[in-house]
Write a protein that holds these residues in place. Structure first.
Motif, PDB file in Angstrom:
ATOM      1  N   SER A 240       0.785  -1.146  -0.044  1.00  0.00           N
ATOM      2  CA  SER A 240       0.232  -0.004  -0.016  1.00  0.00           C
ATOM      3  C   SER A 240       0.971   1.319  -0.204  1.00  0.00           C
ATOM      4  O   SER A 240       0.266   2.226  -0.338  1.00  0.00           O
ATOM      5  CB  SER A 240      -1.070  -0.075   1.000  1.00  0.00           C
ATOM      6  N   ILE A 241       2.222   1.067   0.276  1.00  0.00           N
ATOM      7  CA  ILE A 241       3.040   2.229   0.339  1.00  0.00           C
ATOM      8  C   ILE A 241       3.148   2.685  -1.429  1.00  0.00           C
ATOM      9  O   ILE A 241       3.314   1.987  -2.309  1.00  0.00           O
ATOM     10  CB  ILE A 241       4.403   1.913   0.766  1.00  0.00           C
ATOM     11  N   ASN A 242       2.999   3.839  -1.584  1.00  0.00           N
ATOM     12  CA  ASN A 242       3.349   4.545  -2.764  1.00  0.00           C
ATOM     13  C   ASN A 242       4.597   4.018  -3.383  1.00  0.00           C
ATOM     14  O   ASN A 242       5.621   3.985  -2.791  1.00  0.00           O
ATOM     15  CB  ASN A 242       3.472   6.259  -2.730  1.00  0.00           C
ATOM     16  N   ALA A 243       4.462   3.630  -4.770  1.00  0.00           N
ATOM     17  CA  ALA A 243       5.495   3.027  -5.470  1.00  0.00           C
ATOM     18  C   ALA A 243       6.030   1.753  -5.306  1.00  0.00           C
ATOM     19  O   ALA A 243       7.008   1.250  -5.960  1.00  0.00           O
ATOM     20  CB  ALA A 243       6.743   4.468  -5.588  1.00  0.00           C
ATOM     21  N   VAL A 244       5.473   1.123  -4.381  1.00  0.00           N
ATOM     22  CA  VAL A 244       6.124  -0.062  -4.079  1.00  0.00           C
ATOM     23  C   VAL A 244       5.348  -1.152  -5.166  1.00  0.00           C
ATOM     24  O   VAL A 244       4.283  -1.376  -5.245  1.00  0.00           O
ATOM     25  CB  VAL A 244       5.566  -0.790  -2.556  1.00  0.00           C
ATOM     26  N   LYS A 245       6.289  -2.067  -5.896  1.00  0.00           N
ATOM     27  CA  LYS A 245       5.881  -3.048  -6.584  1.00  0.00           C
ATOM     28  C   LYS A 245       5.978  -4.497  -6.505  1.00  0.00           C
ATOM     29  O   LYS A 245       5.428  -5.345  -7.024  1.00  0.00           O
ATOM     30  CB  LYS A 245       6.310  -2.664  -8.083  1.00  0.00           C
ATOM     31  N   SER A 246       6.697  -4.846  -5.512  1.00  0.00           N
ATOM     32  CA  SER A 246       6.849  -6.263  -4.912  1.00  0.00           C
ATOM     33  C   SER A 246       7.213  -6.148  -3.601  1.00  0.00           C
ATOM     34  O   SER A 246       7.697  -5.326  -2.977  1.00  0.00           O
ATOM     35  CB  SER A 246       7.636  -7.009  -5.902  1.00  0.00           C
ATOM     36  N   VAL A 247       6.860  -7.374  -2.844  1.00  0.00           N
ATOM     37  CA  VAL A 247       7.255  -7.645  -1.587  1.00  0.00           C
ATOM     38  C   VAL A 247       7.933  -9.250  -1.454  1.00  0.00           C
ATOM     39  O   VAL A 247       7.156 -10.202  -1.823  1.00  0.00           O
ATOM     40  CB  VAL A 247       6.033  -7.478  -0.619  1.00  0.00           C
ATOM     41  N   ASN A 248       8.848  -9.229  -0.736  1.00  0.00           N
ATOM     42  CA  ASN A 248       9.453 -10.525  -0.290  1.00  0.00           C
ATOM     43  C   ASN A 248       9.250 -10.717   1.075  1.00  0.00           C
ATOM     44  O   ASN A 248       9.381  -9.938   2.073  1.00  0.00           O
ATOM     45  CB  ASN A 248      10.685 -10.899  -0.705  1.00  0.00           C
ATOM     46  N   ILE A 249       8.908 -12.091   1.561  1.00  0.00           N
ATOM     47  CA  ILE A 249       8.869 -12.381   3.061  1.00  0.00           C
ATOM     48  C   ILE A 249       9.983 -13.489   3.199  1.00  0.00           C
ATOM     49  O   ILE A 249       9.968 -14.463   2.410  1.00  0.00           O
ATOM     50  CB  ILE A 249       7.557 -13.170   3.595  1.00  0.00           C
ATOM     51  N   GLY A 250      11.095 -13.243   4.123  1.00  0.00           N
ATOM     52  CA  GLY A 250      12.146 -14.163   4.177  1.00  0.00           C
ATOM     53  C   GLY A 250      12.847 -14.235   2.800  1.00  0.00           C
ATOM     54  O   GLY A 250      13.105 -13.436   2.239  1.00  0.00           O
ATOM     55  N   ALA A 251      13.101 -15.657   2.262  1.00  0.00           N
ATOM     56  CA  ALA A 251      13.612 -15.680   1.136  1.00  0.00           C
ATOM     57  C   ALA A 251      12.895 -15.226  -0.020  1.00  0.00           C
ATOM     58  O   ALA A 251      13.606 -15.139  -1.233  1.00  0.00           O
ATOM     59  CB  ALA A 251      14.086 -17.099   0.882  1.00  0.00           C
ATOM     60  N   GLY A 252      11.679 -15.059  -0.088  1.00  0.00           N
ATOM     61  CA  GLY A 252      10.873 -14.542  -1.061  1.00  0.00           C
ATOM     62  C   GLY A 252      10.972 -15.409  -2.275  1.00  0.00           C
ATOM     63  O   GLY A 252      10.908 -16.631  -2.224  1.00  0.00           O
ATOM     64  N   THR A 253      11.202 -14.558  -3.451  1.00  0.00           N
ATOM     65  CA  THR A 253      11.141 -15.366  -4.718  1.00  0.00           C
ATOM     66  C   THR A 253      12.234 -16.267  -5.079  1.00  0.00           C
ATOM     67  O   THR A 253      12.225 -17.125  -5.649  1.00  0.00           O
ATOM     68  CB  THR A 253      11.302 -14.315  -6.056  1.00  0.00           C
ATOM     69  N   GLU A 254      13.217 -16.227  -4.062  1.00  0.00           N
ATOM     70  CA  GLU A 254      14.213 -17.127  -4.164  1.00  0.00           C
ATOM     71  C   GLU A 254      13.745 -18.489  -3.794  1.00  0.00           C
ATOM     72  O   GLU A 254      14.778 -19.439  -4.151  1.00  0.00           O
ATOM     73  CB  GLU A 254      15.519 -16.684  -3.098  1.00  0.00           C
TER      74      GLU A 254
END
Length: 361
Positions: A240-254
């Motif tokens: 919801s923060i302006n200009a944020v396009k992706s979020v990772n939790i921990g290793a995320g997309t890795e």
């Protein structure tokens, strides 16, 4: 416009526009008897404040917060806390030449199509100026968590990537973050960030960034399975923060590149405690905090308002070009660090209160 409120038990509603007379928020659900002073909020606002270095927007705002309600004799009363921050350095004339044009990458087009009206002065409600109110709310949430969880609790964020330049995760040092204008935890990357951003700024362009957040001292049990997972709420809050396009939790997309052996955080018993040998899950299992350090990161896109001319259309649907004047961050991700910390504070407090309400411990 609806949906200006965030949270379930700890809730805040923000209001105001980039070039309006003021902006602020109303915080509801704050527990009573929490010591709270203007300075507790101001110190966080000062970290987000514009004009502090040549690498951010030169708009001069003191971002002085005024507490209007909810505090008596230095403590929260449990009633709504109303906060106001007055705008002091708007230059709306900078936007006069583009009032009928849609800035590529910005919310101009979608706002106009949805509402039939838009505030072209800096984006109005879509401006990152709105995040000052979030930081104020987050400062209150952080203060409550400090009281409830004690000295073991801490939230810290840092810029780990600027454009193509990465920091070294092995060099992370909390003490370095507030010693440089980039919120960098790796002191060795500071000069590289500086040279890269100077080139970006001189070219009239902008760049993106990656911010990592770490929350320590979080107890086991925050979050609920399925529809109120702690990690899903963190992702929603950061997105919801302006200009944020992706979020990772921990290793995320890795995790897509890992095997089951590499991804699983093995556990061992150590006395009366359970110890984890790694933290690929980012401190959250099944949507519930595991007691480990909560680690998340988010990517911020390049600032959409740039000097270099770009192709666009105007309100009449005619093709045209646009070059945006005014004062803009060459990398808006830098000032997103305290914003991310604020949102994570609000989410963790919200889940802490929900956990106490249901489980009582």
């Amino acid at each position: 416009m609806s949906f200006n409120t965030f949270g379930k038990l700890f809730r805040f509603t923000t209001w105001g526009e980039s070039h309006g007379p003021a902006l602020g928020c109303v915080v509801d659900g704050c527990p009573p008897n929490i010591p709270l002073k203007d300075s507790d909020i101001q110190k966080e606002l000062n970290r987000r404040r514009p004009g502090q270095s040549k690498f951010v927007t030169q708009r001069k705002e003191s971002d002085t917060v005024h507490i209007l309600s909810g505090i008596f004799e230095g403590k929260t009363t449990g009633t709504p806390i109303s906060l106001v921050i007055y705008n002091e350095d708007q230059k709306s004339k900078d936007y006069g030449d583009i009032k009928d044009k849609f800035r590529p990458g910005h919310a101009d087009f979608t706002y106009f199509k949805k509402y039939g009206i838009r505030d072209y002065r800096g984006g109005g409600r879509s401006s990152a100026r709105e995040t000052a109110a979030r930081v104020a709310a987050g400062a209150i949430a952080r203060k409550v968590l400090e009281v409830k969880l004690g000295k073991k609790f801490n939230i810290v964020g840092a810029v780990t990537q600027v454009g193509p330049v990465f920091s070294n995760p092995d060099n992370w040092d909390d003490k370095q973050i507030n010693k440089n204008p980039f919120f960098a935890a790796d002191k060795e990357v500071v000069s590289i960030y500086e040279h890269y951003l100077m080139d970006i700024r001189k070219s009239g362009s902008s760049c993106g960034a990656m911010i990592e957040l770490r929350a320590r001292g979080i107890p086991v049990g925050l979050g609920a399975p399925i529809y109120s997972k702690l990690d899903s709420d963190i992702a929603a809050g950061l997105m919801s923060i302006n200009a944020v396009k992706s979020v990772n939790i921990g290793a995320g997309t890795e995790v897509a590149t890992l095997t089951g052996e590499l991804n699983s955080d093995e556990m061992r018993s150590s006395g009366k405690q359970v110890k984890f040998k790694s933290n690929k899950a980012g401190g959250i299992l099944g949507g519930i905090s595991s007691g480990q350090e909560i680690v998340c990161s988010f990517a911020v896109k390049p600032t959409s308002s740039i000097l270099n001319a770009r192709e666009t259309v105007n309100k009449k649907g005619k093709n045209t070009k646009i070059s945006v004047r005014g004062r803009h961050d060459p990398c808006v991700g830098i000032r997103a660090v305290p914003i991310g910390e604020a949102m994570l504070s609000c989410i963790l407090l919200d889940h802490y209160l929900m956990h106490k309400a249901q489980c009582g411990k």
